[in-house]
Write an enzyme that holds these catalytic residues in place. Structure first.
Site, PDB file in Angstrom:
ATOM      1  CG  MET A  78      -1.948  -1.142   1.203  1.00 13.66           C
ATOM      2  SD  MET A  78      -3.026  -1.151   2.646  1.00 13.66           S
ATOM      3  CE  MET A  78      -4.004   0.325   2.351  1.00 13.66           C
ATOM      4  CG  HIS A  79       0.485   3.380   2.408  1.00 12.54           C
ATOM      5  ND1 HIS A  79      -0.830   3.710   2.602  1.00 12.54           N
ATOM      6  CD2 HIS A  79       0.812   2.490   3.393  1.00 12.54           C
ATOM      7  CE1 HIS A  79      -1.292   3.061   3.672  1.00 12.54           C
ATOM      8  NE2 HIS A  79      -0.318   2.308   4.157  1.00 12.54           N
ATOM      9  CG  ASP A 236      -0.082  -5.090   1.892  1.00 11.26           C
ATOM     10  OD1 ASP A 236      -0.908  -4.365   2.484  1.00 11.26           O
ATOM     11  OD2 ASP A 236       1.143  -4.896   1.944  1.00 11.26           O
TER      12      ASP A 236
END
Length: 480
Positions: A78-79, A236
Site C-alpha cells: 500500500m501507499h 495487501d
C-alpha cells in the site's frame, strides 16, 4: 475445473498463486526484485515489478491448463506513489510505504492543516508512509517531476493499468492515500486542493471484487492465455484477510510480515481515539480498522542475519523458547513507527541488558517486543469498545510456533494459524468477481485453519506485568 490467479505485489517479491474453484492451490511462484534504500529513502522501479510479474506468470502456468483460466486479481503493497507522464512513462521510482523522507510534509499536514481537519476529510491523520505526504514532497523537492504528472496510482494499480489500459483503484488500497474520504468512499476535493492535484489524474474508484476489464490482446498472446477478466484486487492486508477468511465484524487477523498488522473488519465506519488506528474501507464494501507497526518479522531477520550472521530460525526458536527475559525489553522501531506513535524518528532499543544477558534472551526479547507493539494497536480498538474472542495469524513470522504462542499469551487470545496469504486472497477476489459470488460465500466454502494456540494463564499474567513496563519505555526515550 475453473482456475484463478492471485498476484501479491510485495516489498521484496511478487508472488503468484494459481487456485481452482474449490480453493485448492495448484501452483505458486515468487520472483524477487531490487529494493533501493538509503537513509530514510525507500524506492522501487515499477518496471521491475512488471518484468518479474511476466516471468512469474510464465513459470506459474508452464504445466497448467491455460484454457481453464477465468480471471486474475491483485494484492499490493500500500501507499506507494507511482506517477506516469502523458506518454505513460514512469516519471521516477516509486516511493514506498516504508519511506520516511516526508517528515516535514507529514508535520505540515498534521499541524498546519490540522489532525482534526484531516480526520474529518479522510478519516485518518498523516503518516510519512501515506501517499499524500509523498506527493507534497515531490511537489516541494522535484517540481519538474510534479509538473509531468498525468496519472497517479498505487503499486498494484500500475499492473492493472498495464494489463487493461484502465486506470482504477479499489477503496481498501485508496484508503491509505490520505486523499480518499473513506467514510463516503469518494476522492476528497478539499484534500486534492491542499495537494495541488486534479481529480482527473487519479484512478476511478471500484470495489475490490469488481471486474475492471479483460487482459489486452498483446498480453494474452505473449503468454498464450485467453483474454481473462481482470478483477481489481485490494491492499495487501485486506487481501490477506480475505485469504484468512477474516471478513466479518468482530474478527481479527494478525500479519507478521516485513511489517506487522492487526486487521479488524467492522460493519460501520469508526474513528478510533486520536486516530491511533487507520480507518479504511474493506474488500466487502464495509470498513476495517488497522494498526500497522513498521518492523515485525524484519526485526528478527535483522537480528539473526545482520547481527548473528545466521539463518537458523528454527534453531533460534529452540534456543530462546525457555530463555529468561525478566526485565529485558526490545523496542522494535528499526524503521521508525506508525501505529500508534506516528514517529518517523523512533529507534530500536534493547533495555535492561546485564552481564548475565544471553543471546537466547535477546532473541526472545525481540519477538516479545513485536508482540507488545501489536498489542499497543489492539488496546486502542478495545478502548473503542471492540471485543474479541479469537484471532488468526499469517505471514512469514507465523511459521515460528514459539512466536505465535508468545503472541497468544501477550494478547490473551486463542490464535489460529492459517495458510492464507495476499496472493491467495487475491485469487479468491478473482473468483468472487469473475463468478459474481460474495466473499462470504467463497470464504465459508474454502477456508481451513490449522493449529490453535491457546493463552497460558501463568504466561498471560507474566506478560501483563511486562506489558505495563513496555508502555512506559517509548515515552521515556522519545525526547532522546
Amino acid at each position: 475445473m475453473k482456475t484463478y490467479i492471485g498476484a501479491d505485489l510485495g516489498t521484496s517479491s511478487i508472488k503468484l498463486s494459481l487456485v481452482n474453484d474449490k480453493g485448492t492451490i495448484l501452483n505458486e511462484v515468487s520472483k524477487d526484485y531490487p529494493l533501493y534504500q538509503q537513509g530514510l529513502n525507500s524506492e522501487q522501479n515499477p518496471l521491475d515489478w512488471w518484468k518479474q510479474f511476466n516471468l512469474a506468470l510464465d513459470e506459474l502456468l508452464e504445466k497448467q491448463d491455460k484454457e481453464s483460466l477465468q480471471a486474475i486479481s491483485f494484492s499490493g503493497q500500500m501507499h506507494g506513489l507511482v506517477m506516469l507522464d502523458k506518454d505513460d512513462n514512469v516519471i521516477r521510482p516509486c516511493i514506498l510505504w516504508n519511506d520516511g523522507r516526508s517528515e516535514k510534509e507529514t508535520k505540515y499536514l498534521n499541524e498546519e492543516i490540522g489532525r482534526d481537519v484531516l480526520s474529518e476529510l479522510t478519516g485518518n491523520i498523516a503518516y510519512a508512509g501515506f501517499t499524500a505526504p509523498k506527493l507534497l514532497w515531490v511537489k516541494n523537492n522535484e517540481p519538474k517531476n510534479f509538473k509531468k504528472i498525468d496519472k497517479i496510482m498505487l503499486p498494484k494499480d500500475y499492473l492493472v493499468y498495464r494489463l487493461t489500459g484502465i486506470c482504477a483503484s479499489d477503496y481498501s488500497d485508496a484508503s491509505g492515500t490520505l486523499y480518499l474520504d473513506v467514510k463516503n468512499k469518494v476522492w476528497s476535493e478539499k484534500m486534492l486542493q491542499i495537494l495541488g492535484i486534479s481529480k482527473e489524474k487519479l484512478p476511478k474508484l471500484v470495489e475490490s471484487n469488481d471486474v475492471v476489464g479483460l487482459v489486452n490482446e498483446e498480453f494474452a498472446k505473449l503468454h498464450n492465455i485467453p483474454k481473462i477478466k481482470v478483477v481489481m484486487g485490494a491492499g495487501d492486508n485486506a487481501a490477506s484477510a480475505v485469504g484468512m477468511g477474516v471478513i466479518r465484524d468482530g474478527e481479527i487477523n494478525i500479519s507478521l510480515g516485513t511489517s506487522g498488522t492487526i486487521f479488524i473488519p467492522t460493519d460501520e465506519f469508526l474513528l478510533p481515539k486520536e486516530n491511533g488506528l487507520h480507518s479504511f474501507a474493506n474488500t466487502t464494501g464495509k470498513y476495517h480498522l488497522m494498526g500497522c507497526i513498521l518492523t515485525a518479522a524484519s526485526a528478527r531477520k535483522w537480528w539473526l542475519e545482520n547481527i548473528l550472521d545466521s539463518k537458523d530460525y528454527s534453531g533460534s526458536d529452540k534456543e530462546s523458547e525457555n530463555a529468561n527475559t525478566d526485565n529485558l525489553y526490545f523496542l522494535p522501531y528499526l524503521s521508525g513507527e506508525r501505529s500508534p506513535h506516528n514517529d518517523v524518528n523512533a529507534k530500536g532499543a534493547f533495555i535492561g541488558l546485564t552481564h548475565s544477558t544471553t543471546r537466547a534472551a535477546m532473541s526472545k526479547a525481540i519477538i516479545e517486543g513485536v508482540a507488545f507493539a501489536l498489542r499497543d494497536c489492539l488496546e486502542i480498538a478495545k478502548e473503542g469498545g471492540r471485543k474479541f474472542k479469537k484471532a488468526t495469524i499469517c505471514g512469514g513470522g507465523s511459521n515460528s510456533d514459539v512466536w505465535v504462542q508468545i503472541m497468544s499469551d501477550i494478547l490473551n487470545l486463542p490464535i489460529y494459524k492459517g495458510s492464507g496469504s495476499g496472493s491467495y486472497g487475491a485469487a479468491l477476489l478473482a473468483m468472487s468477481g469473475a463468478e459474481s459470488r460474495s466473499l462470504e460465500d467463497i470464504c465459508d466454502s474454502v477456508i481451513e485453519y490449522g493449529k490453535v494456540f491457546n493463552p497460558n494463564p501463568e504466561s498471560v499474567k507474566y506478560y501483563e506485568n511486562k506489558y505495563r513496563v513496555f508502555t512506559k519505555l517509548y515515552p521515556a526515550l522519545k525526547n532522546l
